[in-house]
Design a protein around this motif. Structure first.
Motif, PDB file in Angstrom:
ATOM      1  N   ASP A   1       0.842  -1.192   0.000  1.00  8.67           N
ATOM      2  CA  ASP A   1       0.000   0.000   0.000  1.00  8.67           C
ATOM      3  C   ASP A   1       0.879   1.244   0.000  1.00  8.67           C
ATOM      4  N   ARG A   2       0.224   2.380   0.014  1.00  5.87           N
ATOM      5  CA  ARG A   2       0.937   3.661  -0.044  1.00  5.87           C
ATOM      6  C   ARG A   2       1.920   3.813   1.126  1.00  5.87           C
ATOM      7  N   ASP A   3       1.509   3.380   2.315  1.00  3.38           N
ATOM      8  CA  ASP A   3       2.394   3.507   3.477  1.00  3.38           C
ATOM      9  C   ASP A   3       3.669   2.695   3.284  1.00  3.38           C
TER      10      ASP A   3
ATOM     11  N   GLU B   1       5.826   4.495   0.733  1.00  2.00           N
ATOM     12  CA  GLU B   1       6.466   5.672   1.327  1.00  2.00           C
ATOM     13  C   GLU B   1       7.604   5.265   2.253  1.00  2.00           C
ATOM     14  N   ALA B   2       7.422   4.188   3.001  1.00  2.00           N
ATOM     15  CA  ALA B   2       8.475   3.714   3.907  1.00  2.00           C
ATOM     16  C   ALA B   2       9.706   3.275   3.117  1.00  2.00           C
TER      17      ALA B   2
ATOM     18  N   ARG C   1      11.417   6.407   1.851  1.00  2.00           N
ATOM     19  CA  ARG C   1      12.161   7.062   2.942  1.00  2.00           C
ATOM     20  C   ARG C   1      13.438   6.288   3.273  1.00  2.00           C
TER      21      ARG C   1
END
Length: 169
Positions: free
Chosen positions: A60-62, A65-66, A69
């Motif tokens: 998923d998006r999270d 993003e992780a 990062r």
């Protein structure tokens, strides 16, 4: 020794990086006490960037993003290293591999080196900070062209645009 050599060593995957590989790279850079660090790739590529199997498995998006990062943190560690960090680029530097090379103080290429940001063809954009670094290194026009076209350039073109400082055998 006065040089620490760090080798991306997954030649069967064109040295593509997994989260574990990013962690190993970050530790090798931050633990270095030598005045010079040389980043290089095993086999026929410098680094293909993020392992696309890892990217495909991001749920998923999270998670995406992780992972972005994570790559940014490693690129920032390279950029902040007290050592002079040199990317010795022989073969393909693609996507995140190019982004990590851009975090280095110097980029030196062989005539067989090639450079590209193919993520645009996959619906991805430089997520490890390389897009901004590319602008700083090559100027806005060249950076936008490479980032938005997905085209691959050779070592001589990279030298002309300032992406590498020299081409050596």
């Amino acid at each position: 020794a006065t040089i620490r050599t760090i080798t991306f060593d997954r030649p069967e995957r064109r040295n593509a990086l997994t989260p574990a590989g990013l962690d190993q790279l970050e530790a090798a850079v931050t633990d270095a006490t030598e005045p010079v660090i040389l980043l290089r790739g095993a086999g026929e590529a410098f680094c293909a960037g993020a392992d696309l199997d890892v990217v495909a498995a991001l749920s998923d998006r999270d998670a995406a993003e992780a992972f972005a990062r994570h790559g940014q943190r490693v690129a920032n560690a390279i950029a902040a290293a007290e050592s002079v960090v040199v990317a010795g680029i022989d073969g393909a530097a693609r996507g995140g591999g190019l982004e990590l090379a851009l975090a280095c103080d110097l980029r030196v290429a062989t005539p067989d080196a090639t450079f590209g940001e193919p993520g645009v063809e996959l619906g991805l954009f430089g997520a490890w900070g390389g897009t901004a670094r590319l602008r700083d290194v090559c100027g806005l026009g060249e950076a936008m062209d490479l980032a938005c076209s997905g085209r691959v350039i050779d070592a001589e073109a990279a030298l002309r645009m300032g992406l590498v400082s020299r081409v050596v055998e």
